[in-house]
Design a protein around this motif. Structure first.
Motif, PDB file in Angstrom:
ATOM      1  N   VAL A  64       3.427  -1.434 -21.634  1.00 51.60           N
ATOM      2  CA  VAL A  64       3.545  -0.836 -20.682  1.00 51.60           C
ATOM      3  C   VAL A  64       1.774   0.091 -20.474  1.00 51.60           C
ATOM      4  N   ILE A  65       1.712  -0.188 -21.769  1.00 51.26           N
ATOM      5  CA  ILE A  65       0.046   0.697 -22.279  1.00 51.26           C
ATOM      6  C   ILE A  65      -1.566  -0.775 -21.538  1.00 51.26           C
ATOM      7  N   SER A  66      -2.426   0.103 -21.104  1.00 49.85           N
ATOM      8  CA  SER A  66      -3.014  -0.838 -19.621  1.00 49.85           C
ATOM      9  C   SER A  66      -4.191  -0.354 -19.866  1.00 49.85           C
ATOM     10  N   HIS A  67      -5.544  -1.156 -19.400  1.00 52.61           N
ATOM     11  CA  HIS A  67      -6.739  -1.048 -18.773  1.00 52.61           C
ATOM     12  C   HIS A  67      -7.025  -1.135 -18.234  1.00 52.61           C
ATOM     13  N   SER A  68      -7.950  -0.152 -17.052  1.00 56.51           N
ATOM     14  CA  SER A  68      -8.475  -0.705 -15.846  1.00 56.51           C
ATOM     15  C   SER A  68      -9.499  -1.345 -15.518  1.00 56.51           C
ATOM     16  N   LYS A  69      -9.407  -2.173 -16.505  1.00 53.66           N
ATOM     17  CA  LYS A  69     -10.194  -3.648 -16.393  1.00 53.66           C
ATOM     18  C   LYS A  69      -9.145  -4.726 -16.122  1.00 53.66           C
ATOM     19  N   THR A  70      -7.878  -4.871 -16.130  1.00 52.55           N
ATOM     20  CA  THR A  70      -6.506  -6.065 -16.288  1.00 52.55           C
ATOM     21  C   THR A  70      -6.874  -4.986 -14.956  1.00 52.55           C
ATOM     22  N   TYR A  71      -6.635  -4.125 -14.189  1.00 52.76           N
ATOM     23  CA  TYR A  71      -5.927  -3.855 -12.794  1.00 52.76           C
ATOM     24  C   TYR A  71      -6.621  -4.358 -11.921  1.00 52.76           C
ATOM     25  N   ARG A  72      -5.702  -5.431 -11.003  1.00 51.10           N
ATOM     26  CA  ARG A  72      -6.237  -6.263 -10.227  1.00 51.10           C
ATOM     27  C   ARG A  72      -5.772  -6.200  -8.617  1.00 51.10           C
ATOM     28  N   ILE A  73      -4.241  -5.063  -8.158  1.00 54.22           N
ATOM     29  CA  ILE A  73      -3.917  -5.679  -7.254  1.00 54.22           C
ATOM     30  C   ILE A  73      -2.695  -3.734  -7.518  1.00 54.22           C
ATOM     31  N   ALA A  74      -2.377  -3.426  -6.189  1.00 58.07           N
ATOM     32  CA  ALA A  74      -1.842  -2.379  -6.066  1.00 58.07           C
ATOM     33  C   ALA A  74      -0.261  -2.243  -6.137  1.00 58.07           C
ATOM     34  N   SER A  75      -0.081  -3.844  -5.705  1.00 63.41           N
ATOM     35  CA  SER A  75       1.484  -4.372  -5.476  1.00 63.41           C
ATOM     36  C   SER A  75       2.256  -4.022  -6.890  1.00 63.41           C
ATOM     37  N   ALA A  76       1.894  -4.600  -7.784  1.00 61.16           N
ATOM     38  CA  ALA A  76       1.914  -4.737  -9.366  1.00 61.16           C
ATOM     39  C   ALA A  76       2.730  -3.720  -9.523  1.00 61.16           C
ATOM     40  N   PHE A  77       2.774  -2.520  -9.232  1.00 67.16           N
ATOM     41  CA  PHE A  77       2.624  -0.921  -9.754  1.00 67.16           C
ATOM     42  C   PHE A  77       4.404  -0.654  -8.975  1.00 67.16           C
ATOM     43  N   ALA A  78       4.570  -1.656  -7.616  1.00 64.16           N
ATOM     44  CA  ALA A  78       5.293  -1.335  -6.324  1.00 64.16           C
ATOM     45  C   ALA A  78       7.034  -0.221  -6.874  1.00 64.16           C
ATOM     46  N   GLY A  79       6.461   1.181  -6.766  1.00 60.81           N
ATOM     47  CA  GLY A  79       8.316   1.573  -7.341  1.00 60.81           C
ATOM     48  C   GLY A  79       8.280   2.409  -8.844  1.00 60.81           C
ATOM     49  N   LYS A  80       7.320   2.163  -9.338  1.00 55.60           N
ATOM     50  CA  LYS A  80       7.614   2.275 -11.119  1.00 55.60           C
ATOM     51  C   LYS A  80       6.599   3.660 -11.213  1.00 55.60           C
ATOM     52  N   ARG A  81       7.257   4.728 -11.906  1.00 54.94           N
ATOM     53  CA  ARG A  81       6.542   6.055 -12.389  1.00 54.94           C
ATOM     54  C   ARG A  81       5.288   5.602 -13.117  1.00 54.94           C
ATOM     55  N   VAL A  82       4.312   5.804 -13.072  1.00 58.38           N
ATOM     56  CA  VAL A  82       2.960   5.479 -13.708  1.00 58.38           C
ATOM     57  C   VAL A  82       2.652   6.850 -13.399  1.00 58.38           C
ATOM     58  N   VAL A  83       1.666   6.851 -14.463  1.00 62.17           N
ATOM     59  CA  VAL A  83       0.531   7.431 -14.879  1.00 62.17           C
ATOM     60  C   VAL A  83      -1.068   6.914 -15.061  1.00 62.17           C
ATOM     61  N   ILE A  84      -1.521   7.001 -14.657  1.00 57.23           N
ATOM     62  CA  ILE A  84      -3.071   6.948 -14.730  1.00 57.23           C
ATOM     63  C   ILE A  84      -3.934   8.167 -15.823  1.00 57.23           C
ATOM     64  N   VAL A  85      -4.525   7.496 -16.717  1.00 62.52           N
ATOM     65  CA  VAL A  85      -5.459   8.106 -17.611  1.00 62.52           C
ATOM     66  C   VAL A  85      -7.095   8.320 -17.619  1.00 62.52           C
ATOM     67  N   GLY A  86      -6.940   9.326 -16.887  1.00 66.73           N
ATOM     68  CA  GLY A  86      -8.869   9.289 -16.703  1.00 66.73           C
ATOM     69  C   GLY A  86      -9.240  10.079 -15.385  1.00 66.73           C
ATOM     70  N   SER A  87      -9.705  10.137 -15.164  1.00 70.53           N
ATOM     71  CA  SER A  87     -10.445  11.047 -13.315  1.00 70.53           C
ATOM     72  C   SER A  87     -12.038  11.096 -12.647  1.00 70.53           C
ATOM     73  N   ALA A  88     -11.909   9.982 -13.750  1.00 71.78           N
ATOM     74  CA  ALA A  88     -13.643   9.057 -13.017  1.00 71.78           C
ATOM     75  C   ALA A  88     -14.086   8.923 -11.348  1.00 71.78           C
ATOM     76  N   SER A  89     -14.777   8.483 -11.045  1.00 69.60           N
ATOM     77  CA  SER A  89     -14.594   7.275 -10.048  1.00 69.60           C
ATOM     78  C   SER A  89     -13.270   6.507 -10.084  1.00 69.60           C
ATOM     79  N   SER A  90     -13.288   5.325 -11.219  1.00 71.69           N
ATOM     80  CA  SER A  90     -12.661   3.884 -11.196  1.00 71.69           C
ATOM     81  C   SER A  90     -11.034   5.101 -10.975  1.00 71.69           C
ATOM     82  N   GLY A  91     -10.628   5.763 -11.969  1.00 70.25           N
ATOM     83  CA  GLY A  91      -9.620   6.353 -12.061  1.00 70.25           C
ATOM     84  C   GLY A  91      -8.864   7.189 -10.791  1.00 70.25           C
ATOM     85  N   LEU A  92     -10.010   8.221 -10.414  1.00 67.91           N
ATOM     86  CA  LEU A  92      -9.407   8.270  -8.779  1.00 67.91           C
ATOM     87  C   LEU A  92      -9.532   7.393  -8.004  1.00 67.91           C
TER      88      LEU A  92
END
Length: 558
Positions: free
Chosen positions: A268-296
């Motif tokens: 459930v918990i990951s870091h932006s370093k492992t993020y690749r593509i949005a479709s992996a989160f389709a239909g999921k309830r998602v929390v983004i922690v952090g509001s710097a440029s990459s987070g936004l």
């Protein structure tokens, strides 16, 4: 490795008041400029140039949760899987002349011929933070190196006939490949540096036999492993450039119950370093922690496919124009920092959304519980870490380079080691334009090492470090202190820093060496671009990521 037990090391490092010595540098690890007779070796653990821009869909395994330790181990290479081929008997259709010939054929067990050399592995992958759908947040006209543009100019010095003003990751990687052509033969690809250690201490003693002037005689041993053949070697250098970046060791803060949550709800918990593509989160309830440029940016992509609303946990308020772009109040909701993780409920307890007056307030009773969360992506940045430089790599009197990972210690002007100036760390500052800044730093340390600029004394380097810590360095006034803000430049700080390095480099002695490559200098046009690029990037996103000039986006320098 060489011994570090020489008693003169600490004495010299402690602050000799003698005249600065000249550098005696002939062999350099990583990169340099202006050394016609030197040997320069560049170590790169990836199979090609590009650093963070070297994209791979492959990601590394799950990070430790929490991850607050800057003393990380070496990254583990990921080797592409190879299909298992059937063994073929090379002699199946061969008719031997005699039993003796058959018994001594390769593979017979009695062969006197040497075995075939083991084939090299496929090049390993070290996953970078680069994700699939990324455009720069800096216009390429400002991001470029001084001697090569992204687009062709009147002299043809560009990598593309045309590209978006905020280019895609693919264009940036192609640009870096083009820029590296002249030094590619110096690069040892798929080679991981395992150790960098001081071998011979600083010496200010003049050569009594030859009468040569006092010289800096640092010697560094660099240990490395060829990841294709597993062959390890150790070599000696006069100077080392540590240009390994600072996007390797993710930072995931320690929050109450986060460790138990990660154990009970793996993945459930990951870091932006492992993020690749949005479709992996389709239909999921998602929390983004952090509001710097990459987070936004990641939030903008995921919010288009995940269950609404996507939750952003922010420490400070999000600007109005960005909130509008994200769809805050509709498909996106902003809350405050996470107070604790709720293990049984698979959720989090958060503070209220930050405002300009409450951004730094502590949590209280007025918290909210968000339950049944499917994914929590920490976009909380990285720690400075150099796993190939241990506590025994430098003399005991030398301050540790890394403590909590929030900064690198013992550096003057953010890149020159104050005790051993034959060791430099370009590219450490944050919230800057990285390519021209690193180019300007290289222009200075290469001229220092070739003795075309006066060698600063240990006392002078320490004074520069104090000025940096007090917020009085080249980058201009900023919040002083040891914390996260040390390598974070203030608004416009990279412009002041780059121009100060430019002026420093141009004071170099030109006798016998020529002028050398002139580092970048930001005039009115560059300063204007630096002041409006965030607003321009927002307009670029709103208009479909197609604009090729700032003028198309409504920005023109008068």
């Amino acid at each position: 490795m060489g011994s570090l037990g020489n008693s003169n090391v600490e004495e010299n490092a402690a602050g000799s008041t003698s005249s600065p010595a000249a550098f005696n540098i002939n062999r350099i690890a990583i990169v340099a400029e202006g050394f016609s007779s030197s040997q320069i070796d560049i170590y790169e653990q990836q199979a090609d140039v590009g650093g963070v821009w070297n994209y791979s869909a492959v990601t590394s395994g799950p990070s430790r949760v929490p991850q607050t330790d800057a003393h990380a181990a070496l990254e583990i290479p990921i080797y592409p899987e190879e299909p298992v081929a059937e063994e073929k008997d090379e002699y199946a259709d061969y008719v031997f002349d005699s039993d003796e010939e058959a018994s001594t054929a390769p593979g017979s067990g009695a062969c006197s011929l040497p075995p075939l050399s083991r084939k090299e592995k496929k090049p390993p992958i070290f996953p970078s933070p680069m994700y699939e759908d990324l455009h720069t947040n800096i216009p390429h006209t400002l991001m470029r190196y001084s001697d090569l543009g992204f687009t062709t100019d009147g002299k043809g010095k560009g990598t593309h006939d045309g590209c978006e003003i905020f280019p895609s990751r693919q264009v940036v990687q192609e640009y870096i490949l083009q820029y590296a052509r002249d030094v590619r033969h110096l690069v040892r690809f798929s080679t991981q540096v395992t150790d960098v250690s001081l071998q011979t201490p600083l010496s200010n003693a003049p050569n009594a036999i030859s009468g040569e002037e006092s010289k800096v005689r640092d010697k560094w041993t660099v240990g490395s492993t060829d990841l294709l053949t597993d062959v390890s070697r150790t070599e000696s250098y006069d100077a080392v450039v540590v240009a390994s970046g600072h996007y390797s060791t993710p930072y995931i803060p320690s929050v109450p119950e986060i460790s138990t949550f990660a154990t009970e709800h793996p993945g459930v918990i990951s870091h932006s370093k492992t993020y690749r593509i949005a479709s992996a989160f389709a239909g999921k309830r998602v929390v983004i922690v952090g509001s710097a440029s990459s987070g936004l940016d990641i939030a903008s992509q995921i919010s288009a496919v995940c269950a609404s609303p996507l939750i952003i946990s922010a420490r400070s308020p999000i600007a109005d124009d960005m909130s509008e772009h994200l769809g805050v109040g509709d498909k996106v909701r902003v809350v405050g920092q996470i107070e604790r993780f709720l293990v049984k409920e698979k959720g989090i307890e958060v503070r209220p959304a930050p405002t300009s007056s409450s951004a730094n307030s502590k949590g209280g009773e007025n918290t909210e519980r968000i339950l049944d969360v499917d994914a929590i992506v920490f976009c909380t940045g990285y720690l400075y870490s150099f796993p190939f430089i241990s506590t025994s790599s430098l003399p005991p009197s030398t301050p540790p380079l890394i403590t909590d990972g929030r900064r690198v210690h013992g550096l003057a002007r953010h890149f020159i080691h104050t005790y051993h100036p034959t060791l430099v760390f370009p590219g450490l500052p944050i919230k800057i334009i990285p390519f021209p800044l690193a180019e300007a730093q290289a222009a200075v340390f290469s001229r220092l090492w070739s003795n075309r600029l006066p060698v600063p004394s240990h006392e002078e380097l320490q004074r520069w470090e104090r000025e940096d810590e007090e917020g009085k360095g080249f980058e201009g006034s900023r919040v002083p202190g040891e914390g996260k803000s040390f390598h974070v430049f203030p608004k416009g700080g990279d412009a002041r820093y780059i121009n100060a390095l430019h002026d420093w480099a141009l004071r170099a002695d030109q006798n016998g060496g020529g002028k050398g490559k002139e580092p970048p200098f930001w005039g009115d046009e560059e300063l204007w671009q630096r002041s409006i690029y965030a607003e321009a990037k927002m307009q670029f996103e709103k208009t479909g990521r197609k604009a090729k000039t700032l003028r198309e986006l409504g920005f023109e320098h008068e």
